[in-house]
Scaffold this motif. Structure first.
Motif, mmCIF file in Angstrom:
data_model
loop_
_atom_site.group_PDB
_atom_site.id
_atom_site.type_symbol
_atom_site.label_atom_id
_atom_site.label_comp_id
_atom_site.label_asym_id
_atom_site.label_seq_id
_atom_site.Cartn_x
_atom_site.Cartn_y
_atom_site.Cartn_z
ATOM 1 N N MET A 1 -11.275 -9.279 -3.995
ATOM 2 C CA MET A 1 -10.180 -9.784 -3.178
ATOM 3 C C MET A 1 -10.085 -9.055 -1.853
ATOM 4 N N GLY A 2 -10.767 -7.908 -1.785
ATOM 5 C CA GLY A 2 -10.729 -7.161 -0.539
ATOM 6 C C GLY A 2 -9.455 -6.393 -0.348
ATOM 7 N N SER A 3 -8.702 -6.188 -1.427
ATOM 8 C CA SER A 3 -7.457 -5.435 -1.300
ATOM 9 C C SER A 3 -7.723 -3.963 -1.485
ATOM 10 N N SER A 4 -6.795 -3.150 -1.004
ATOM 11 C CA SER A 4 -6.916 -1.706 -1.140
ATOM 12 C C SER A 4 -5.544 -1.128 -1.408
ATOM 13 N N LYS A 5 -5.523 0.167 -1.796
ATOM 14 C CA LYS A 5 -4.254 0.832 -2.044
ATOM 15 C C LYS A 5 -3.974 1.824 -0.922
ATOM 16 N N LYS A 6 -2.767 1.787 -0.412
ATOM 17 C CA LYS A 6 -2.363 2.716 0.634
ATOM 18 C C LYS A 6 -0.915 3.081 0.389
ATOM 19 N N ASN A 7 -0.672 4.383 0.148
ATOM 20 C CA ASN A 7 0.677 4.843 -0.159
ATOM 21 C C ASN A 7 1.281 4.067 -1.319
ATOM 22 N N THR A 44 1.552 -12.002 -4.254
ATOM 23 C CA THR A 44 2.864 -11.344 -4.321
ATOM 24 C C THR A 44 3.143 -10.844 -5.726
ATOM 25 N N LEU A 45 2.843 -11.672 -6.733
ATOM 26 C CA LEU A 45 3.034 -11.269 -8.133
ATOM 27 C C LEU A 45 2.149 -10.074 -8.490
ATOM 28 N N GLN A 46 1.007 -9.952 -7.836
ATOM 29 C CA GLN A 46 0.095 -8.840 -8.089
ATOM 30 C C GLN A 46 0.489 -7.572 -7.313
ATOM 31 N N GLY A 47 1.590 -7.666 -6.586
ATOM 32 C CA GLY A 47 2.075 -6.497 -5.854
ATOM 33 C C GLY A 47 1.379 -6.247 -4.542
ATOM 34 N N VAL A 48 0.752 -7.266 -3.984
ATOM 35 C CA VAL A 48 0.058 -7.111 -2.710
ATOM 36 C C VAL A 48 1.051 -7.298 -1.557
ATOM 37 N N ASP A 49 1.022 -6.378 -0.613
ATOM 38 C CA ASP A 49 1.888 -6.459 0.566
ATOM 39 C C ASP A 49 1.261 -7.426 1.575
ATOM 40 N N LEU A 50 1.937 -8.538 1.806
ATOM 41 C CA LEU A 50 1.413 -9.561 2.718
ATOM 42 C C LEU A 50 2.018 -9.467 4.116
ATOM 43 N N SER A 51 2.770 -8.399 4.383
ATOM 44 C CA SER A 51 3.341 -8.278 5.721
ATOM 45 C C SER A 51 2.215 -8.146 6.743
ATOM 46 N N GLY A 52 2.339 -8.879 7.815
ATOM 47 C CA GLY A 52 1.326 -8.865 8.858
ATOM 48 C C GLY A 52 0.225 -9.884 8.675
ATOM 49 N N ILE A 53 0.225 -10.579 7.548
ATOM 50 C CA ILE A 53 -0.777 -11.622 7.310
ATOM 51 C C ILE A 53 -0.293 -12.931 7.920
ATOM 52 N N VAL A 54 -1.141 -13.570 8.682
ATOM 53 C CA VAL A 54 -0.816 -14.882 9.248
ATOM 54 C C VAL A 54 -1.114 -15.928 8.183
#
Length: 464
Positions: A1-7, A44-54
């Protein structure tokens, strides 16, 4: 998915998000609108922060159609010169407007796509030699302030040398009101919640610049410097165990900020800077020495006069801000005596009559009387003589649901009676016990304060 963890927050790149939507269309056969909605809900259900995504519907629009992206792309293309300055100003104003739209998510989009870095770079390159340059720089600073809104953005500001760039601008344009206001709005935004940014600004001697400006000839037209002082002196970074703001306040006091802020209070209730100055002065008043210095420069006289005028003009905002400041100043024993000698108790009770319909104002008045009466039986006697007992009873009866006011009233009553047996007799004779017990029963937040008040009223069954 290309997701990562930050803070501890999972994030995803724009490319990975677009690929997720495309996969929904090609593999699951969803139409573009459904594919986009499914991607948003699943991530969103997976806890991914979508802020800043167009979030755009494939085939209908693209990331490049987003107005924030378009604005940033054009700003990146423009060469900085006299012929492009007007267009740059318009683009920066548009970016600021877009990022000020509440709930739009445009701030996050701009940050994720390098907007803050870009605007900082633009600010560093504009040299004010004419009106168009001035307008462009003011617009750039306003856009920068709009883009700084959380820890991530304040850190980006710091790492891009934003503190030095902004302080250099303020130093070079210290007689330009528009640049000062917009520049100090950046200082306030960037220092909020970030101890390292506060430290960087103080290392660059922003305190000396602020005092110079507030004592200068253009002080009437500026507001944001007061906000900058308040933020610089507020310990609001949860990552730091011991903030340096106490030391910063002492630094400010040593170089003359007290005189500058008290001078703003002397301008009176009609001054546009009165509330901001009173809040800033409260932040500076961190110890007994500074509180006494404020009094020596006429601060108590100015605050009491503004309190009187706020009642006459029915200005609740001024009343609350000035009461909060007076309560802070009353923490000094010397100031307590001065306030009482200046008929402070009578003036506060008069103010309570003016705002008898507003428990938030009454609560602030109670806080002052509570502080003035602390370990001072003479002041407690003066308070009851002025009508503080009747004030407490009426307020508690009129606003039984105002739990914070009820609690503050209990705290005030305790200080009025703990060293004054004669006050106990007066208050008990007027029925205070029943009122306090009702507050204790109705509000969990009042229980400890009510118990202490009942005990110091001399009642044996205070724990009941």
């Amino acid at each position: 998915m290309g997701s990562s963890k930050k803070n501890n927050v999972r994030t995803i790149s724009q490319e990975a998000f677009d690929a997720f939507v495309k996969e929904n269309i090609e593999d699951l056969g969803l139409d573009p609108t459904e594919a986009l909605q499914d991607a948003i809900e699943t991530l969103t259900l997976q806890g991914v922060d979508l802020s800043g995504i167009v979030t755009c519907i494939p085939g209908v629009s693209s990331v490049n159609d987003n107005p924030v992206i378009q604005c940033l792309d054009r700003l990146k293309e423009i060469d900085l010169n006299d012929s492009t300055m007007k267009e740059m100003t318009e683009l920066l104003d548009k970016l600021c407007d877009l990022c000020s739209e509440e709930g739009s998510g445009n701030q996050s989009i701009a940050i994720r796509n390098g907007g803050l870095d870009l605007v900082i770079s633009i600010c560093s390159k504009i040299k004010v030699t004419n009106n168009e340059h001035e307008h462009a720089l003011v617009s750039a600073l306003k856009a920068m302030a709009c883009l700084i809104y959380d820890l991530q953005s304040t850190e980006a500001f710091r790492k891009n040398d934003g503190t030095k760039i902004v302080v250099d601008i303020l130093n070079s344009c210290h007689e330009n009101i528009a640049i000062l206001n917009s520049g100090f709005s950046v200082v306030a935004a960037a220092a909020t919640g970030n101890e390292l940014v506060k430290e960087s600004f103080m290392d660059l001697k922003v305190d000396e610049l602020l005092v110079q400006i507030l004592r200068g000839k253009n002080k009437e037209g500026i507001q944001h410097p007061y906000d900058a002082i308040r933020v610089l002196l507020t310990a609001d970074d949860g990552r730091v165990l011991a903030s340096q703001v106490y030391g910063y306040a002492r630094r400010f006091a040593k170089i003359g900020i007290v005189e500058a802020l008290v001078s703003a209070l002397h301008e009176g209730i009609n001054s546009p800077n009165l509330i901001s100055a009173s809040i800033a002065l409260k932040a500076v008043a961190v110890n007994d020495e500074i509180c006494m210095s404020i009094a020596e420069h006429g601060g108590i006289d100015a605050v009491l006069l503004c309190i009187d005028d706020s009642g006459e003009q029915n200005n609740k905002i001024v009343a609350k801000s000035c009461c909060t400041l007076l309560c802070k100043l009353a923490g000094s024993d010397a100031n307590k005596s001065a306030i009482v000698q200046k008929r402070g108790m009578d003036r506060l009770i008069k103010l309570s009559c003016r705002f008898s319909d507003d428990p938030s104002v009454l609560q602030e008045i109670m806080s002052i009387i509570c502080t003035l009466s602390l370990r001072s039986p003479g002041n407690a006697a003066s308070a009851v003589e002025a009508g503080a007992g009747d004030f407490a009873i009426q307020a508690m009866q009129n606003f039984p649901a105002a739990h914070q006011m009820q609690k503050q009233s209990c705290l005030m009553i305790r200080n009025l009676v703990v060293r004054n047996p004669e006050n106990r007799t007066i208050l008990l004779g007027n029925g205070i016990e029943k009122i306090i017990r009702k507050a204790k029963e109705n509000h969990a937040s009042c229980r400890d304060a009510a118990t202490d008040a009942l005990r110091d009223l001399g009642l044996d069954n205070y724990n009941m």
